[in-house]
Design a protein around this motif. Structure first.
Motif, mmCIF file in Angstrom:
data_model
loop_
_atom_site.group_PDB
_atom_site.id
_atom_site.type_symbol
_atom_site.label_atom_id
_atom_site.label_comp_id
_atom_site.label_asym_id
_atom_site.label_seq_id
_atom_site.Cartn_x
_atom_site.Cartn_y
_atom_site.Cartn_z
ATOM 1 N N ARG A 1 41.808 41.935 30.222
ATOM 2 C CA ARG A 1 41.249 43.280 30.123
ATOM 3 C C ARG A 1 42.140 44.117 29.201
ATOM 4 O O ARG A 1 43.340 44.276 29.448
ATOM 5 N N LEU B 1 34.409 37.006 26.725
ATOM 6 C CA LEU B 1 34.952 36.654 28.043
ATOM 7 C C LEU B 1 36.164 37.516 28.313
ATOM 8 O O LEU B 1 37.126 37.532 27.531
ATOM 9 N N THR B 2 36.122 38.252 29.408
ATOM 10 C CA THR B 2 37.259 39.057 29.862
ATOM 11 C C THR B 2 37.736 38.485 31.183
ATOM 12 O O THR B 2 36.958 38.358 32.132
ATOM 13 N N CYS B 3 39.017 38.138 31.249
ATOM 14 C CA CYS B 3 39.559 37.546 32.475
ATOM 15 C C CYS B 3 41.054 37.818 32.530
ATOM 16 O O CYS B 3 41.756 37.687 31.517
ATOM 17 N N ASP B 4 41.551 38.201 33.706
ATOM 18 C CA ASP B 4 42.971 38.492 33.861
ATOM 19 C C ASP B 4 43.778 37.266 34.281
ATOM 20 O O ASP B 4 44.870 37.398 34.843
ATOM 21 N N ASN B 5 43.244 36.074 34.000
ATOM 22 C CA ASN B 5 43.952 34.830 34.288
ATOM 23 C C ASN B 5 44.234 34.116 32.966
ATOM 24 O O ASN B 5 43.360 33.446 32.412
#
Length: 304
Positions: free
Chosen positions: A197, A222-226
């Motif tokens: 993000r 694709l948004t992902c905090d991993n």
């Protein structure tokens, strides 16, 4: 209530003699008598009967001495626990971390923490800065470390900025754009863009860099905090990863991932900071952890 007076009462109940009890607590007999009298006045109850034949304990005294022994044990245990906490030999640390620091400098520091102080109980919440801030306000976290680009400091919190992670556009070694001369920087939009993000300020910089129309948003596929998930996707597809160099350093060194050379390369970075509640003292273990993180980052800077 003065614990010293309670100890005096306990010793007198054991000795039932003012002279012997006074000697045991390193007081004069008159000073011990005043201490006992003061405790009786405070409790508004007689603890000991003084007679010509000595001292006897009253029913109230028996109850007070029983509870006093428990309180003195608890106080000694508390002192011991504080000493252990000061030496990082026990305690709890509950803190949060953003996805980028969680994937770079935190793992080696946590490994050192657990090697040096295995009895510490540590709980780490990896999330975006907005969720971590909410948890900090609710006092679920002692502090958090994250990209503080979007964070507006207010009276409730203190922000200590300490490091920048610069970034770029990365892809797998076999990506169609590797080694290609760009005719237009918007060619990257032909492929999926993936990232954590992004702060609003970074979004704005990217919007300006790609010269998008005012009504056109800079958007990710694709948004992902991993970061681990993002790396897998990037290595197994033609997606382009927007990330910081420390996060992809291992893949770059292995040769499985490379940076795209963009025209008029934009300088993007994550602003790392430590966020705490204003005026709140950190636990000794938390202070140790933050200092080790600073040392690790400074060492990496000097090594590079």
């Amino acid at each position: 209530m003065d614990l010293r007076k309670l100890r005096h009462a306990v010793v007198l109940s054991e000795e039932l003699n003012f002279a012997r009890a006074a000697q045991k607590v390193n007081l004069t007999q008159s000073a011990l008598s005043r201490s006992i009298q003061s405790l009786e006045d405070e409790l508004d109850g007689k603890l000991f009967d003084r007679t010509l034949h000595g001292v006897s304990i009253t029913p109230i005294g028996l109850r007070v001495v029983k509870r006093a022994k428990e309180l003195l044990i608890d106080a000694n245990n508390l002192r011991h626990e504080v000493t252990l906490m000061q030496n990082h030999e026990m305690g709890d640390i509950h803190f949060g971390v953003g996805p980028l620091p969680g994937a770079t400098f935190l793992p080696p520091v946590l490994a050192q923490l657990l090697n040096d102080y295995p009895k510490l109980r540590t709980e780490v919440n990896i999330n975006n800065w907005n969720a971590l801030l909410s948890q900090l306000y609710d006092e679920q976290l002692e502090f958090f470390i994250a990209d503080v680009h979007n964070l507006t400091e207010d009276k409730k919190i203190t922000v200590q900025r300490f490091s920048r992670q610069y970034g770029g556009f990365f892809c797998r070694r076999e990506h169609p754009l590797v080694g290609k001369a760009f005719n237009n920087k918007q060619e990257v939009f032909e492929y999926p863009l993936v990232s954590v993000r992004l702060p609003e300020s970074v979004n704005n910089e990217l919007h300006k860099y790609f010269e998008l129309a005012a009504d056109q948003k800079f958007e990710l596929s694709l948004t992902c905090d991993n970061p681990t998930l993002l790396h897998y996707v990037c290595l197994h597809s033609d997606s382009i990863l927007l990330s910081t160099y420390p996060v992809v350093q291992t893949e770059i060194e292995r040769g499985t991932m490379c940076e795209l050379t963009m025209p008029d390369q934009i300088e993007v970075y994550a602003e790392m900071g430590i966020v705490t509640l204003a005026g709140r003292s950190l636990s000794p273990a938390a202070s140790w952890l933050i200092e080790k993180i600073r040392q690790y980052i400074e060492k990496r800077k000097s090594d590079n």
